[in-house]
Scaffold this active site. Structure first.
Site, PDB file in Angstrom:
ATOM      1  N   GLY A 140     -29.490 -10.282  66.102  1.00 58.54           N
ATOM      2  CA  GLY A 140     -29.440  -9.406  67.262  1.00 58.54           C
ATOM      3  C   GLY A 140     -28.976  -7.998  66.941  1.00 58.54           C
ATOM      4  CG  LEU A 141     -27.836  -3.720  69.269  1.00 57.20           C
ATOM      5  CD1 LEU A 141     -28.726  -2.739  68.517  1.00 57.20           C
ATOM      6  CD2 LEU A 141     -27.678  -3.278  70.724  1.00 57.20           C
ATOM      7  CB  VAL A 142     -23.693  -6.416  68.012  1.00 57.59           C
ATOM      8  CG1 VAL A 142     -22.323  -6.192  67.399  1.00 57.59           C
ATOM      9  CG2 VAL A 142     -23.879  -5.500  69.201  1.00 57.59           C
ATOM     10  N   GLY A 143     -25.075  -8.370  65.954  1.00 59.43           N
ATOM     11  CA  GLY A 143     -24.887  -9.348  64.903  1.00 59.43           C
ATOM     12  C   GLY A 143     -25.506  -8.922  63.578  1.00 59.43           C
ATOM     13  CE1 TYR A 155     -23.911 -11.224  78.800  1.00 61.93           C
ATOM     14  CE2 TYR A 155     -22.815  -9.163  79.347  1.00 61.93           C
ATOM     15  CZ  TYR A 155     -23.319 -10.043  78.402  1.00 61.93           C
ATOM     16  OH  TYR A 155     -23.206  -9.746  77.066  1.00 61.93           O
ATOM     17  N   PRO A 171     -17.179  -4.263  73.901  1.00 65.52           N
ATOM     18  CG  PRO A 171     -19.255  -4.888  73.024  1.00 65.52           C
ATOM     19  CD  PRO A 171     -17.903  -5.441  73.426  1.00 65.52           C
ATOM     20  CB  THR A 172     -18.896   1.158  75.809  1.00 63.49           C
ATOM     21  OG1 THR A 172     -19.432   1.819  76.939  1.00 63.49           O
ATOM     22  CG2 THR A 172     -19.380   1.830  74.536  1.00 63.49           C
TER      23      THR A 172
END
Length: 388
Positions: free
Chosen positions: A16-19, A139, A166-167
């Site tokens: 994913g994006l962060v992972g 969520y 996180p923002t």
């Protein structure tokens, strides 16, 4: 607690994006014993499958970056999925991490946990002080439950689980799906496609849709069908329609900065540092010399320690402490993309939370600050999108 370079670290959501950014950051620091599973390989909502994974791999540390995510439209359409899938993922991973003696766990949440009308900038102690924003309530509730799981396991069992909030994130491997993506990638794609339509750059348009079809309309579709589906999502010749008034303020953090903050906290920050009680470890029961918690039922502390008083809001905000309106963001993206057409806001659509700026003083106090500013990040993301 220190993780050695050969510690086995499981990154849940490593594609994913962060992972993916966390995985890359760990590798750059010399941590090569990393474990990841795709959704096809391991369904984190399946309790038996998660248990079997932990039985086999027995990681020393866990980064829980996997989640069911999306923007305002997705949150409105899939309310049951947002609360159920995220709760199942969190319960399964955190529960098995505890049962398998994981030494350190990092849980990634979201700043949508804060009340809709929380005082700005939002400090960690704003949590649960007033109602949430309706459009992402499910969520947010799931993520609040996740951070409370970490906090509660620490207080009851002496674990070392840390939750970071996180923002709004953006960066490489972002989701550009027009229905389910967050505001930044959706805006970049819409503005880019509107520019291509104006230029009649059909080869580039078909290339875009071949990589990321919209409702099964791909690059092989007729021009008429392509124009029709793009119009449905507010993308027209030299004109883009965006949801809301454009007035809400948002904070954005480059995903690789988020990854760096996450890894920094994983490697250098313990629960005792967050709650400011250095002697915390001395009151833990059943800890071995290396910091791992003894799982023998007779050694469980069996409850929080009254002498420590009320301990709550132990999560950490991750962001820049800077904000921009959605309208000004659209102008910045248009300038980056080279779009000179019209951007129109549909005020009949929801805005979401009016303002969502976080206080990052706790993060700064722990020794980390962001590096990538918004204009540079938008340029990098656009270049990544066009080349990906």
């Amino acid at each position: 607690m220190t993780l050695s370079k050969d510690s086995k670290i499981y990154v849940a959501g490593h594609r994913g994006l962060v992972g993916s950014a966390i995985w890359k950051n760990l590798q750059s620091r010399g941590y090569g014993n990393l474990v990841g599973r795709t959704h096809d390989e391991l369904d984190l909502t399946n309790q038996a499958a998660v248990k079997a994974f932990f039985d086999e791999e027995r990681p020393d540390a866990v980064v829980l970056a996997a989640a069911f995510v999306g923007g305002i439209m997705a949150n409105s359409l899939y309310r049951a999925d947002f609360i159920m899938q995220n709760m199942m993922i969190q319960c399964n991973v955190i529960g098995e991490a505890y049962r398998h003696g994981v030494k350190k766990l990092l849980f990634l949440g979201s700043t949508c946990i804060y009340p809709k009308n929380a005082p700005q900038p939002m400090k960690e102690d704003a949590l649960l002080t007033s109602p949430l924003e309706y459009t992402n309530e499910e969520y947010a509730i799931a993520k609040i439950a996740g951070l409370k799981m970490c906090e509660s396991y620490n207080l009851q069992y002496g674990t070392n689980y840390i939750a970071v909030m996180p923002t709004n994130l953006y960066g490489p491997n972002d989701n550009f799906h027009l229905e389910n993506s967050h505001v930044m990638p959706a805006m970049i794609r819409k503005i880019w496609l509107a520019k291509l339509l104006h230029e009649q750059a059909w080869e580039a348009i078909r290339h875009d849709l071949s990589k990321r079809p919209v409702e099964a309309v791909d690059g092989k579709a007729s021009e008429e069908d392509i124009v029709g589906i793009l119009s449905k999502y507010g993308i027209r010749d030299n004109r883009v329609e965006l949801w809301g008034t454009g007035n809400p303020w948002r904070e954005f953090l480059w995903s690789e900065d988020m990854a760096d903050a996450s890894v920094y906290i994983l490697l250098h920050v313990d629960f005792s540092d967050i709650i400011g009680i250095k002697q915390y470890s001395s009151v833990l029961c059943g800890n071995s010399a290396d910091g791992a918690v003894n799982r023998d039922s007779n050694s469980h502390r069996g409850g929080a320690i009254p002498s420590l008083g009320e301990i709550r809001n132990c999560h950490i905000n991750i962001g820049t402490g800077k904000e921009i309106t959605i309208r000004d963001l659209s102008k910045m993206i248009a300038q980056t993309v080279g779009f000179e057409g019209e951007i129109v806001f549909d005020a009949s659509k929801p805005d979401g939370t009016p303002r969502k700026l976080i206080d990052v003083s706790k993060l700064h106090g722990l020794g980390w600050r962001h590096q990538v500013e918004l204009d540079e990040g938008i340029r990098r993301l656009f270049e990544w999108y066009v080349k990906a």
